[in-house]
Design a protein around this motif. Sequence first.
Motif, short mmCIF file in Angstrom:
data_model
loop_
_atom_site.label_atom_id
_atom_site.label_comp_id
_atom_site.label_asym_id
_atom_site.label_seq_id
_atom_site.Cartn_x
_atom_site.Cartn_y
_atom_site.Cartn_z
N TRP A 46 -2.89 14.62 12.63
CA TRP A 46 -4.12 13.92 12.19
C TRP A 46 -3.95 12.41 12.31
N VAL A 47 -2.80 11.90 11.86
CA VAL A 47 -2.57 10.44 11.92
C VAL A 47 -2.42 9.99 13.38
N ALA A 48 -1.74 10.78 14.20
CA ALA A 48 -1.55 10.41 15.61
C ALA A 48 -2.88 10.34 16.36
N ALA A 49 -3.86 11.14 15.93
CA ALA A 49 -5.18 11.13 16.56
C ALA A 49 -6.05 9.96 16.08
N TRP A 50 -5.61 9.28 15.01
CA TRP A 50 -6.43 8.22 14.41
C TRP A 50 -6.77 7.09 15.37
N VAL B 33 -12.29 6.81 2.14
CA VAL B 33 -11.33 7.90 2.31
C VAL B 33 -11.87 8.88 3.35
N ARG B 34 -11.07 9.09 4.40
CA ARG B 34 -11.47 9.97 5.51
C ARG B 34 -10.87 11.38 5.40
N ALA B 35 -9.72 11.47 4.73
CA ALA B 35 -9.05 12.77 4.58
C ALA B 35 -8.21 12.72 3.32
N VAL B 36 -7.97 13.90 2.75
CA VAL B 36 -7.10 14.02 1.58
C VAL B 36 -6.02 15.04 1.92
N ALA B 37 -4.76 14.63 1.80
CA ALA B 37 -3.63 15.54 1.96
C ALA B 37 -3.15 15.92 0.57
N SER B 38 -3.18 17.22 0.28
CA SER B 38 -2.84 17.69 -1.06
C SER B 38 -2.03 18.98 -0.97
N ASP B 39 -1.42 19.34 -2.11
CA ASP B 39 -0.69 20.61 -2.17
C ASP B 39 -1.51 21.67 -2.92
N ALA B 40 -2.82 21.43 -3.06
CA ALA B 40 -3.72 22.39 -3.72
C ALA B 40 -5.09 22.29 -3.08
N LEU C 202 3.95 18.77 7.48
CA LEU C 202 4.20 17.47 8.09
C LEU C 202 3.62 17.38 9.50
N GLU C 203 3.73 18.44 10.28
CA GLU C 203 3.21 18.41 11.65
C GLU C 203 1.70 18.24 11.67
N ALA C 204 1.01 18.92 10.77
CA ALA C 204 -0.46 18.80 10.71
C ALA C 204 -0.87 17.39 10.29
N VAL C 205 -0.18 16.82 9.31
CA VAL C 205 -0.48 15.44 8.88
C VAL C 205 -0.18 14.48 10.03
N LEU D 32 -11.02 -0.35 3.94
CA LEU D 32 -10.55 0.13 5.24
C LEU D 32 -10.39 1.64 5.15
N PRO D 33 -10.50 2.35 6.27
CA PRO D 33 -10.35 3.81 6.24
C PRO D 33 -9.00 4.21 5.67
N LYS D 34 -9.01 5.32 4.91
CA LYS D 34 -7.79 5.73 4.21
C LYS D 34 -7.55 7.24 4.30
N LEU D 35 -6.27 7.57 4.24
CA LEU D 35 -5.80 8.93 4.00
C LEU D 35 -5.31 8.93 2.56
#
Length: 198
Positions: free
Chosen positions: A174-178, A145-152, A168-171, A123-126
């Motif tokens: 992205w999730v709200a648009a899913w 995997v559709r997106a990767v949220a990372s600190d680097a 957090l707002e950007a993540v 299934l699609p994943k973050l």
Amino acid sequence: MSHASQPGLPLDERLPLLGIAAWSGTGKTTLLERLLPCLRDRGLRVAVIKHAHHGFDVDQPGKDSHRLRQAGATPMLVASRHRLALMMETPGQEEADLAQLVEMVRLQAPDLVLVEGFKAWPLPKLELHRPAVGKPLRVAEDPWVRAVASDAPLALPPGVEALDINDLEAVADWVAAWPARWPDERRPRPTPVGEPAP
């Protein structure tokens, strides 16, 4: 477990699913805890299915519901005006069946179902990734995997979006648009020509 060995998971156009995949120690539960109120504020009703890697109990020994479940009630549903809990023994089941769990939450008609911990399911994943945890990225082996949220900053395959795990707002955006993207995202990423499929 390989992706091919999983039972079918119906990716129904009317029920958007998004896996949240991360190694232990990445902070996925903390992120979800902060993300859920942001999604609620954006008008989304979000269900969460979480995988547990061990036996667990949600009712207490000695309570009526526990006694009746131990006596053989399958399932045991206990409800009050504030909440309900469905408990069911699953003897002989090697692993939790995500398709069955999705069907259980479907009845509540959520706008989005976040699936935490069923990494091998198709299934699609973050993906959440922190290099400091010392674990490899999964995105190269997992075409879902559709997106990767990372600190680097990371080198990601074509078609995979990069998010800042600390924004957090950007993540949340992205999730709200899913759910709007879901009808077109119900298949793995295409494998580039000349590259073997995972």
